[in-house]
Design a protein around this motif. Structure first.
Motif, PDB file in Angstrom:
ATOM      1  N   SER A 165     -63.899 -35.685  65.838  1.00 32.13           N
ATOM      2  CA  SER A 165     -64.615 -34.807  65.611  1.00 32.13           C
ATOM      3  C   SER A 165     -65.022 -35.322  64.383  1.00 32.13           C
ATOM      4  O   SER A 165     -66.561 -34.539  64.183  1.00 32.13           O
ATOM      5  N   ALA A 166     -64.542 -35.908  63.469  1.00 34.28           N
ATOM      6  CA  ALA A 166     -64.792 -35.668  61.925  1.00 34.28           C
ATOM      7  C   ALA A 166     -65.726 -36.434  61.525  1.00 34.28           C
ATOM      8  O   ALA A 166     -66.609 -36.604  60.700  1.00 34.28           O
ATOM      9  N   LEU A 167     -65.372 -37.788  62.080  1.00 34.66           N
ATOM     10  CA  LEU A 167     -66.239 -38.822  62.261  1.00 34.66           C
ATOM     11  C   LEU A 167     -66.644 -39.484  62.957  1.00 34.66           C
ATOM     12  O   LEU A 167     -66.058 -40.452  63.499  1.00 34.66           O
ATOM     13  N   PRO A 168     -67.932 -38.467  63.814  1.00 37.79           N
ATOM     14  CA  PRO A 168     -66.988 -39.727  65.610  1.00 37.79           C
ATOM     15  C   PRO A 168     -67.749 -40.962  65.901  1.00 37.79           C
ATOM     16  O   PRO A 168     -67.169 -41.349  66.943  1.00 37.79           O
ATOM     17  N   ILE A 169     -69.009 -41.704  65.111  1.00 35.09           N
ATOM     18  CA  ILE A 169     -69.036 -43.179  65.282  1.00 35.09           C
ATOM     19  C   ILE A 169     -67.900 -43.703  65.263  1.00 35.09           C
ATOM     20  O   ILE A 169     -68.065 -44.937  66.032  1.00 35.09           O
ATOM     21  N   VAL A 170     -67.611 -43.664  63.904  1.00 36.25           N
ATOM     22  CA  VAL A 170     -66.591 -44.879  63.235  1.00 36.25           C
ATOM     23  C   VAL A 170     -65.334 -44.619  64.110  1.00 36.25           C
ATOM     24  O   VAL A 170     -64.564 -45.791  64.281  1.00 36.25           O
ATOM     25  N   VAL A 171     -64.961 -43.605  63.785  1.00 33.75           N
ATOM     26  CA  VAL A 171     -63.353 -43.059  65.343  1.00 33.75           C
ATOM     27  C   VAL A 171     -63.264 -43.883  66.391  1.00 33.75           C
ATOM     28  O   VAL A 171     -62.834 -43.531  66.964  1.00 33.75           O
ATOM     29  N   GLY A 172     -64.698 -43.330  67.008  1.00 31.68           N
ATOM     30  CA  GLY A 172     -65.452 -42.904  68.097  1.00 31.68           C
ATOM     31  C   GLY A 172     -64.984 -44.523  68.077  1.00 31.68           C
ATOM     32  O   GLY A 172     -64.602 -45.582  69.703  1.00 31.68           O
ATOM     33  N   ALA A 173     -66.146 -45.648  67.584  1.00 33.29           N
ATOM     34  CA  ALA A 173     -65.935 -46.588  67.879  1.00 33.29           C
ATOM     35  C   ALA A 173     -64.860 -47.927  67.810  1.00 33.29           C
ATOM     36  O   ALA A 173     -64.164 -48.444  68.640  1.00 33.29           O
ATOM     37  N   ALA A 174     -63.746 -47.215  66.720  1.00 34.61           N
ATOM     38  CA  ALA A 174     -61.853 -47.900  66.798  1.00 34.61           C
ATOM     39  C   ALA A 174     -61.127 -47.237  68.095  1.00 34.61           C
ATOM     40  O   ALA A 174     -60.210 -47.898  68.425  1.00 34.61           O
ATOM     41  N   VAL A 175     -61.819 -45.962  68.557  1.00 35.02           N
ATOM     42  CA  VAL A 175     -60.924 -45.101  69.693  1.00 35.02           C
ATOM     43  C   VAL A 175     -61.194 -46.115  71.130  1.00 35.02           C
ATOM     44  O   VAL A 175     -60.444 -47.344  71.449  1.00 35.02           O
ATOM     45  N   VAL A 176     -62.159 -46.944  70.306  1.00 32.17           N
ATOM     46  CA  VAL A 176     -62.936 -47.714  72.610  1.00 32.17           C
ATOM     47  C   VAL A 176     -62.420 -49.045  71.655  1.00 32.17           C
ATOM     48  O   VAL A 176     -61.970 -49.478  73.075  1.00 32.17           O
TER      49      VAL A 176
END
Length: 422
Positions: A165-176
């Motif tokens: 939620s704090a950095l959706p694009i960056v962290v979301g890409a890393a998690v995926v």
């Protein structure tokens, strides 16, 4: 597995054996796990130390000396323990201890704090050489230890979710990338995939931070210690309890969860020596690290448990190098976005947490109530009388289990639960 009763310093394969097998143990997974652990330890925690130094009005030279002490000796502990025992016993420093010191520096002059750092190391060393810590760990039921580990480390998993939620694009890409790599790229460590994709996303979105650390490349400035009884009570005693009751207890539990025969006394002794040496340079303690031991001992560091110590070697080299060049590297490492660092560290903890929960709440263990109490105390992260949650989780969980479950005869060593029915 049991914590067996051995000599004062538990024997290991030896440094020669560690060097001999290191090349065969080093691979992409061990390297990436060691790198992730180092990035975790050299980013947010470094900022805590820098903030404490600023609050205590330390000079840049004193701040650099503090970082040199805790990172240099923390890295040395990793190298010595990993090579001698061929286990991922990872050194660093007490992060809660840095927070404790931050508050104390507003009351005590830094020379008295340095004296207290040294005294804390002496206390930990005494606990190790007397064998008291080993005796305590032989008494503790392992389901309760595992519940403490789960509660203490669950914040990393939660932190990974909050980071999205704090950095959706960056962290979301890393998690995926992490989960896709886990499913489709068996030869690539998922945590490395997450880190690489996250850094690419940072570059593409311009999410790098700015250099606000305020430290240029300066020589370390060492502080002569002075000793006071007030600083002993306010800093040395709580710091020693944090090292033993939080860092070493977490690291021991993690190693046991991964089926390593943890050298409890040696881990305490080396943490005491590290505390004394770091104190002499102006740092608050160098000791065995709980979270980074968890990263380097997890299956993210390789399928072969006996080879995961190579991850700790990588971490140790990077940690020691960071300490030596702290004046130049701190501003650079702090440009990495905190949410990405937290997310990658949380992803690396997944399997450690799964195994800890399985071992803690095995229905046949007989310690479920005590384990649950230990879990929620550790999760609450309470601090009572200046002592952090992991210590109270172990103490209260064991007492509750003794009162309401009473499954283990007095003096019988506690076996590590595998999470499987007998």
């Amino acid at each position: 597995m049991e914590i067996t009763k051995r000599g004062l310093i538990e024997p290991g394969p030896g440094i020669g054996a560690g060097f001999r097998d290191l090349a065969a143990s080093f691979n992409l997974k061990t390297g990436s796990a060691g790198l992730v652990a180092a990035i975790f330890g050299c980013s947010g925690p470094a900022l805590i130390v820098i903030g404490a130094a600023e609050g205590g009005n330390l000079t840049d030279g004193q701040t650099v000396a503090w970082l040199l002490a805790i990172y240099g000796f923390g890295g040395l502990i990793s190298l010595v323990m990993a090579l001698y025992y061929k286990m991922p016993i990872t050194g660093a420093y007490s992060i809660p201890g840095a927070a404790l010191v931050a508050g104390s520096l507003t009351v005590f002059p830094f020379d008295q704090a340095v004296g207290a750092f040294i005294m804390a190391g002496v206390i930990v060393l005494i606990l190790g050489v007397t064998g008291l810590i080993g005796k305590v760990m032989r008494w503790l039921p392992m389901p309760i230890v595992m519940a403490m580990i789960a509660g203490a480390l669950i914040r990393f998993g939660i932190g990974a979710v909050n980071a999205v939620s704090a950095l959706p694009i960056v962290v979301g890409a890393a998690v995926v990338a992490f989960f896709l790599s886990m499913r489709f790229l068996k030869v690539v460590p998922p945590v490395l995939s997450a880190l690489v994709v996250g850094l690419v996303a940072v570059a593409l979105t311009g999410s790098f931070g700015t250099n606000e650390a305020g430290i240029s490349f300066v020589l370390p400035e060492f502080t002569a210690p002075s000793f006071s009884f007030d600083a002993f009570l306010a800093i040395a005693v709580p710091l020693a309890i944090l090292v033993v009751g939080a860092e070493n207890a977490q690291a021991t539990g993690v190693l046991l969860a991964e089926k390593y025969d943890a050298p409890v006394n040696a881990m305490t002794v080396v943490s005491g020596i590290g505390g004394i040496l770091a104190g002499l340079l102006g740092g608050h303690n160098a000791n065995i690290a709980g979270p980074m031991t968890a990263i380097c001992s997890s299956d993210q560091a390789g399928e072969r448990r006996e080879g995961r110590y190579a991850a700790t070697i990588v971490n140790g080299v990077l940690f020691a190098g960071f300490g030596v060049f702290a004046g130049a590297l701190v501003p650079l490492i702090l440009m990495l976005p905190g949410p990405l660092i937290g997310a990658v560290a949380g992803l690396a903890m997944i399997n450690v947490l799964v195994m800890a929960f399985q071992a803690a709440f095995n229905r046949d263990s007989g310690y479920q109530v005590g384990a649950f109490v230990a879990l929620i105390i550790a999760m609450a992260n309470v601090s009572i009388l200046g002592i952090s949650a992991p210590f109270w989780a172990l103490l209260v969980g064991a007492v509750v289990s003794l009162l309401v479950e009473n499954q283990r005869p007095v003096g019988k060593p506690a076996a590590v639960s595998t999470g499987k029915p007998a």
